[in-house]
Design an enzyme around this catalytic site. Structure first.
Site, short mmCIF file in Angstrom:
data_model
loop_
_atom_site.label_atom_id
_atom_site.label_comp_id
_atom_site.label_asym_id
_atom_site.label_seq_id
_atom_site.Cartn_x
_atom_site.Cartn_y
_atom_site.Cartn_z
CB SER A 7 -0.89 0.01 1.25
OG SER A 7 -1.34 1.33 1.49
CG HIS A 32 -3.93 -1.58 -1.40
ND1 HIS A 32 -5.07 -2.32 -1.65
CD2 HIS A 32 -4.25 -0.75 -0.37
CE1 HIS A 32 -6.03 -1.96 -0.81
NE2 HIS A 32 -5.56 -1.00 -0.03
CG ASP A 34 -4.95 2.52 1.01
OD1 ASP A 34 -5.94 1.76 0.98
OD2 ASP A 34 -3.82 2.17 1.37
CG MET A 36 -8.20 7.17 2.63
SD MET A 36 -7.37 7.13 4.23
CE MET A 36 -6.54 5.54 4.15
CG HIS A 65 -9.10 0.22 -0.22
ND1 HIS A 65 -8.47 0.00 0.99
CD2 HIS A 65 -10.44 0.15 0.04
CE1 HIS A 65 -9.38 -0.20 1.93
NE2 HIS A 65 -10.59 -0.10 1.37
CG MET A 67 -11.18 3.26 2.42
SD MET A 67 -9.58 3.18 3.25
CE MET A 67 -8.50 3.31 1.84
CG MET A 136 -11.48 -2.65 5.60
SD MET A 136 -9.97 -2.22 4.68
CE MET A 136 -9.02 -1.31 5.91
CG ASP A 174 -6.03 -2.72 3.49
OD1 ASP A 174 -4.94 -2.44 4.04
OD2 ASP A 174 -6.69 -1.90 2.81
#
Ligand code: DX5
Ligand code: ZN
Length: 225
Positions: A7, A32, A34, A36, A65, A67, A136, A174
């Site tokens: 990540s 990966h 992330d 957000m 991913h 979020m 998660m 994760d």
């Protein structure tokens, strides 16, 4: 087959391409990424512009991913930016079936993430739309948190369900994944391992990828996939 997905949340954002190259050379399977939004989770990270900027620097599979709330609004942007898979957060989506079908219609792989306290109940109704379920193992929002042990039985339950239905869906974990717990999550049935701080916090991220893979392969009784 076990896949290792470093990540970039724990990478050096001022030298992203360089850090990505280190894990790619080390044999990572996925990158990966992330995303957000400061709403679904408290943190704000990166968007499609950074994904697009990284794309020419890496041949890795881009595992994005999300979020974020209202992920439907951004599906096209991330696909155009070069995402290979989009994973949305169950708790952030109102019309899940519609969102998953939208992702599939764009020709990328499709994942669904569940927070640690979210049960598997109901997931079977959308399983045929999924390439991956992300369980998660921390509450999303930050890197470097402690692994939540209570999620391990949920990994087992999901693996049992997938085996019973003979479905080829990856189980990604994760959050807080490191050399000390890789064996437990893989033995429970996880086959895609995200690691942020355990990889980019190491002096040699490429070697850290190899170490996680070695431990994971030793514990992988499930598949010759
Ligand atoms: C947390 C993110 C993770 C995070 C993992 O919300 O989804 O991908 O980067 O970092 P570590 O491995 O440090 O827990
Ligand atoms: Zn993540």
């Amino acid at each position: 087959m076990i896949k290792i997905a470093p990540s970039i949340l724990s990478a050096d954002f001022a030298r992203l391409a360089e850090d990505v190259r280190r894990v790619e050379v080390g044999g990572a399977d996925y990158l990966h990424i992330d995303v957000m939004d400061g709403h679904f989770v408290p943190t704000i990270t990166i968007g499609p512009l950074v994904v697009a900027a990284l794309r020419p620097h890496s041949g890795l599979f881009f595992d994005v991913h999300l979020m974020i709330e209202h992920p439907d609004r951004y599906v096209d942007d991330f696909v155009k930016a070069g995402a290979d898979m989009l994973t949305v957060s169950l708790e952030a989506v109102r019309h899940l079936d519609r969102t998953l079908r939208l992702i599939r219609a764009r020709g990328v792989r499709c994942g669904l993430a569940l927070n640690p306290a979210t049960p598997l109940t109901g997931i079977e109704y959308v399983l045929p739309l999924l390439d991956q379920v992300l369980l998660m193992t921390v509450n999303p929002g930050f890197g470097g948190q402690r692994f939540i042990e209570e999620v391990v039985p949920k990994i087992t339950s999901l693996r049992v369900l997938l085996t019973r239905k003979q479905m080829d869906v990856d189980i990604q974990v994760d959050g807080g994944i490191c050399a000390e717990n890789v064996s437990r999550v893989v033995s429970a049935g996880a086959n895609v391992l995200v690691a942020g701080s355990a990889v980019f916090g190491a002096s040699d991220p490429g070697l850290a990828v190899q170490k996680l893979r070695r431990i994971a392969n030793e514990s992988d009784f499930f598949n010759e996939k």
